[in-house]
Write a protein that holds these residues in place. Structure first.
Motif, PDB file in Angstrom:
ATOM      1  N   SER A  80       1.040  -1.091  -0.036  1.00 48.94           N
ATOM      2  CA  SER A  80       0.044   0.018  -0.017  1.00 48.94           C
ATOM      3  C   SER A  80       0.822   1.300   0.101  1.00 48.94           C
ATOM      4  N   GLU A  81       1.992   1.124   0.666  1.00 52.74           N
ATOM      5  CA  GLU A  81       2.918   2.420   0.691  1.00 52.74           C
ATOM      6  C   GLU A  81       3.401   2.574  -0.629  1.00 52.74           C
ATOM      7  N   VAL A  82       3.996   1.604  -1.415  1.00 50.42           N
ATOM      8  CA  VAL A  82       4.524   1.994  -2.726  1.00 50.42           C
ATOM      9  C   VAL A  82       3.279   2.515  -3.534  1.00 50.42           C
ATOM     10  N   GLU A  83       2.373   1.875  -3.504  1.00 51.52           N
ATOM     11  CA  GLU A  83       0.859   2.370  -4.428  1.00 51.52           C
ATOM     12  C   GLU A  83       0.967   3.818  -4.081  1.00 51.52           C
ATOM     13  N   LYS A  84       0.840   4.139  -2.730  1.00 50.06           N
ATOM     14  CA  LYS A  84       0.462   5.647  -2.490  1.00 50.06           C
ATOM     15  C   LYS A  84       1.483   6.775  -2.974  1.00 50.06           C
ATOM     16  N   CYS A  85       2.783   6.070  -2.890  1.00 51.49           N
ATOM     17  CA  CYS A  85       3.870   6.870  -3.418  1.00 51.49           C
ATOM     18  C   CYS A  85       3.318   7.162  -5.211  1.00 51.49           C
TER      19      CYS A  85
END
Length: 452
Positions: A80-85
């Protein structure tokens, strides 16, 4: 500088710290790259930033595994963190030009306006808990505004730091426009002091913020700080208790409680406190420690052994002063930096878990008589980052939200950062804003142009 797996204690990789000469060389190169970069068009910057988003998505598995290995969060959270970036890159690629369009103003001139020029190299001192997101939420607006970026990341996530540099380089941004400085905190002053560095932003602890703010003041550099939080989660008697409890626990347990905007103080009206506590207890006790690299794991380790010591000491000292443990309250024995999900009641002012930020899976339940006392307890904190308030009366929710001392108040929702909304705190939670149009304007010269 060592990267150590929090779940196993195994050494992942060791990094050599840059010398003072190497640091100066990188800063000089960053400044030289900026001289040309500031003349690039928004269209060109947008193209590079869109490419950065594409690379993040195509390398999601690689980068998520790196995040989980270095700082220990559950792999689902890392995805999720990578997607949010990628999202924040796309958001500023699409909106930065409009955010920084010249603003015409009335005056005694034939034409007067505010224009928004980039400042130059901006130093970011970033934490380990969201090792990609914290960086990209600074870098995407800063680069789209025409600035250059310098990253001093937390020592335990140097792999993530270098991977982020790789993203911008591979996306086509000019060489040296975004660079990682592999340095410890002792070398930060020299970077801030460098004449080429025009501003500094920090996300981290209250202590780290005070140190960087002091240096920024000493060298007359603009600064933005996002520091700790002791976020209140207010539940009024008319709230949907089932949903409130679920969101409360989810908020408290994100990244095993290692986030500034996690719900930390559950402030509940007295006659619904017991059923709310019962629901929270059942949900928190369902978390079980496991390998954070596996999808089914619910409880991940804390990032470092000293963080387990810190949270354990806060709990023990509070219990010595009269707090009652309802659930958890101890380390998880065995390999890894695990701490049991913990609920404390009978907590009063002066106890560490009331006064301090608790950076781990520890929740405090504070019953109150009414909504007036709920607001008083919520505001009785050195911090003012986020707050969540639960009620079925939306008009009341909006009225009370205006009375809460925080940078953000979410009514009937999880406190979160969103590229479209300003993010930041007040009091000891810092100053300035990130994200949205407010965030991109933190690091530009708001210049008046007067023509007659």
């Amino acid at each position: 500088m060592k990267s150590i797996n929090p779940a196993t204690g195994e050494l992942i990789k060791e990094y050599s710290e840059m010398s003072e000469g190497q640091v100066k060389e990188v800063v000089d190169l960053n400044f030289e790259a900026w001289k040309g970069y500031r003349e690039t068009s928004f269209a060109q910057r947008s193209q590079w930033m869109q490419k950065a988003a594409e690379l993040l998505r195509s390398r999601r598995e690689e980068y998520a595994r790196l995040i989980t290995a270095e700082m220990g969060k559950r792999i689902a959270e890392s995805y999720s963190e990578v997607e949010k970036c990628a999202w924040v890159c796309e958001y500023y690629a699409e909106n930065a030009e409009q955010m920084l369009v010249d603003e015409l103003m009335e005056s005694d001139a034939t034409k007067s306006m505010a224009v928004f020029n980039p400042l130059g190299p901006v130093l970011a001192v970033m934490p380990w808990n969201f090792p990609f997101w914290q960086v990209f939420r600074f870098a995407a607006p800063a680069l789209m505004a025409g600035n250059a970026g310098l990253l001093k990341h937390a020592s335990n996530v140097q792999g993530c730091a270098l991977a982020i540099e790789e993203v911008f380089r591979d996306a086509g941004f000019p060489e040296n426009i975004f660079r990682t400085l592999v340095i410890s905190s002792s070398k930060v002053e020299a970077v801030i002091a460098h004449p080429a560095v025009k501003a500094v932003t920090l996300t981290g602890s209250e202590y780290a913020g005070s140190q960087v703010a002091s240096l920024a003041g000493k060298y007359l550099k603009k600064s933005v700080l996002e520091l700790g939080g002791s976020d209140p989660f207010i539940v009024l008697a008319d709230a949907d208790l089932e949903k409130a409890a679920k969101v409360a626990v989810g908020s408290r347990m994100i990244t095993s409680g290692q986030t500034c905007i996690a719900a930390k103080r559950f402030i509940v009206e007295q006659h619904v406190a017991a059923p709310f506590l019962e629901k929270v207890k059942a949900l928190m006790e369902a978390y079980e420690p496991g390998d954070p690299g596996k999808e089914e794991t619910s409880l991940a380790p804390l990032a470092r052994p000293d963080l387990v010591d810190d949270i354990d000491n806060q709990v023990k000292k509070s219990v010595e002063q009269g707090a009652q443990i309802i659930s958890g309250g101890s380390r998880v024995e065995g390999i890894g930096n695990y701490y049991s999900p913990t609920i404390l009641t009978n907590v009063s002012r002066g106890m560490p878990v009331y006064m301090e930020e608790t950076f781990g899976p520890v929740a405090v339940v504070l019953p109150v008589e009414d909504e007036k006392e709920a607001i008083e307890v919520a505001n009785d904190s050195l911090y003012g980052l986020g707050a969540s308030l639960w009620t079925s009366d939306l008009k009341k929710g909006e009225e009370l939200a205006r009375k809460i001392e925080a940078g953000a108040v979410f009514v009937n929702g999880l406190v979160k950062s969103d590229p479209r909304l300003p993010f930041g705190g007040i009091k000891n939670s810092g100053y300035g804003r990130e994200l949205s149009g407010y965030g991109i304007k933190e690091f530009v010269n708001i210049k008046t142009v007067w023509i007659k």
